[in-house]
Design an enzyme around this catalytic site. Structure first.
Site, PDB file in Angstrom:
ATOM      1  CD  GLU A  74      74.941 105.944  13.895  1.00 61.84           C
ATOM      2  OE1 GLU A  74      74.339 106.911  13.258  1.00 61.84           O
ATOM      3  OE2 GLU A  74      76.002 105.432  13.736  1.00 61.84           O
ATOM      4  CE1 TYR A 112      73.749 101.281   3.981  1.00 61.13           C
ATOM      5  CE2 TYR A 112      71.503 101.631   3.524  1.00 61.13           C
ATOM      6  CZ  TYR A 112      72.318 101.449   4.349  1.00 61.13           C
ATOM      7  OH  TYR A 112      72.281 101.427   5.732  1.00 61.13           O
TER       8      TYR A 112
HETATM    9  N1  PMP Z   1      72.533 106.275  11.333  1.00 60.14           N
HETATM   10  C1  PMP Z   1      72.686 104.929  10.622  1.00 60.14           C
HETATM   11  C2  PMP Z   1      73.578 103.878  11.358  1.00 60.14           C
HETATM   12  C3  PMP Z   1      71.658 104.613   9.730  1.00 60.14           C
HETATM   13  O1  PMP Z   1      71.768 103.459   9.185  1.00 60.14           O
HETATM   14  C4  PMP Z   1      70.635 105.641   9.155  1.00 60.14           C
HETATM   15  C5  PMP Z   1      69.941 105.219   8.009  1.00 60.14           C
HETATM   16  N2  PMP Z   1      70.345 105.021   7.035  1.00 60.14           N
HETATM   17  C6  PMP Z   1      70.764 106.914   9.877  1.00 60.14           C
HETATM   18  C7  PMP Z   1      71.686 107.133  10.661  1.00 60.14           C
HETATM   19  C8  PMP Z   1      69.865 107.916   9.479  1.00 60.14           C
HETATM   20  O2  PMP Z   1      70.434 108.672   8.168  1.00 60.14           O
HETATM   21  P1  PMP Z   1      69.491 109.214   7.029  1.00 60.14           P
HETATM   22  O3  PMP Z   1      68.625 110.441   7.848  1.00 60.14           O
HETATM   23  O4  PMP Z   1      70.179 109.821   6.103  1.00 60.14           O
HETATM   24  O5  PMP Z   1      68.255 108.107   6.444  1.00 60.14           O
END
Ligand code: PMP
Length: 284
Positions: A180, A33
């Site tokens: 994260e 996704y």
């Molecule tokens: N890490 C994880 C585990 C996430 O689910 C997301 C959000 N999808 C992110 C980091 C941040 O990614 P992005 O900046 O592309 O939204």
């Protein structure tokens, strides 16, 4: 207004959109996704999301059912049909429906679903002025977090653990270091230096992360991509997270302890401002 969604080539009212019970996204979480934000009716960093989508699909040997141009057209049409000024567009592609078997089916047609979420005030979120309280938890996810799969149960559990502890979100820790947030990348700031975990299988390469680190370097901030511990984070001057829906969001408390002054930091505020300004200018 009834929301219009997109399913396998059709724009439909949300209550008429259907997917098979044999869909491998449903049975195996065999799908990927993306979430793209919309500001002023335009898509933020669409190219970045498409690039990562194709990487996720490639890693799972899955084909895209649409071209990049078609994908852009569908995103724009959903923004138009649902009159989205600020909000999010969720896109999911699964391997499709097939008789249940662990082996990837040879001839399944991928399923593609998109829907919008209207979020007026998204860029002006009050939380950006207050900051998040974060709880540290063990990272119990699988080992290929670099692939953006729809397998989000542990992040969901983590969010519930955070809420139960009176926090807004959780930072996950593996081998003593922060990987994260549940749905965002994690950063700490000490002096003029921003520290965030290096890329690898352990974290998702955030689209927002890539842009924010570029803007930080352009603004003469020092960026260190390396692991950091909860103790190092507690001793930091500032902390923040990034994601496509939160942009740059301050973190002011970790496991009940204030970070820095306990208020959103100035480097964080500056990065949020630069990010929103630059991305609005480049929006499509
Ligand atoms: N890490 C994880 C585990 C996430 O689910 C997301 C959000 N999808 C992110 C980091 C941040 O990614 P992005 O900046 O592309 O939204």
């Amino acid at each position: 207004m009834t929301r219009t969604v997109y399913v396998n080539g059709d724009y439909l009212p949300e209550d008429q959109a259907k997917v098979s019970i044999f869909d491998r996204g449903f049975l195996f979480a065999d799908g990927v996704y993306e979430v793209t934000s919309v500001l002023g009716g335009k898509l933020i960093d669409f190219a970045g999301h498409v690039r990562r989508l194709h990487r996720s699909l490639d890693e799972l040997q899955m084909a895209s059912p649409v071209t990049e141009d078609e994908l852009l057209a569908i995103h724009r049409e959903l923004v138009r049909l649902n009159d989205i000024d600020e909000g999010l567009i969720y896109l999911q592609i699964t391997r499709g429906a097939a008789d249940r078997d662990f082996v990837y089916p040879k001839d399944a047609t991928p399923t593609i679903v998109l829907f919008t979420q209207s979020k007026p005030g998204l860029a002006d979120a009050p939380m950006a002025k207050v900051g998040l309280k974060v709880l540290s938890i063990e990272d119990q996810r699988w080992g290929r977090r670099d692939i953006k799969t729809v397998q989000l149960l542990y992040p969901s559990m983590g969010k519930m653990m955070a809420k139960a502890a009176g926090c807004d979100d959780a930072w996950m820790v593996e081998d003593g270091h922060v990987t994260e947030g549940t749905s965002n990348n994690a950063y700490i700031v000490k002096g003029n230096t921003i520290v965030t975990r290096h890329l690898g299988h352990e974290i998702l390469s955030g689209i927002t992360r890539t842009a924010v680190l570029r803007f930080a370097r352009e603004a003469q901030m020092v960026v260190e991509e390396r692991p950091f511990s909860i103790d190092e984070a507690k001793a930091a001057d500032e902390a923040f997270i990034t994601s496509a829906s939160a942009f740059v969001m301050p973190v002011v408390e970790l496991d009940g302890q204030a970070i820095g002054t306990g208020k959103p930091g100035s480097m964080t505020a500056r990065l949020r401002e630069i990010y929103l300004d630059e991305m609005r200018k480049a929006a499509v």
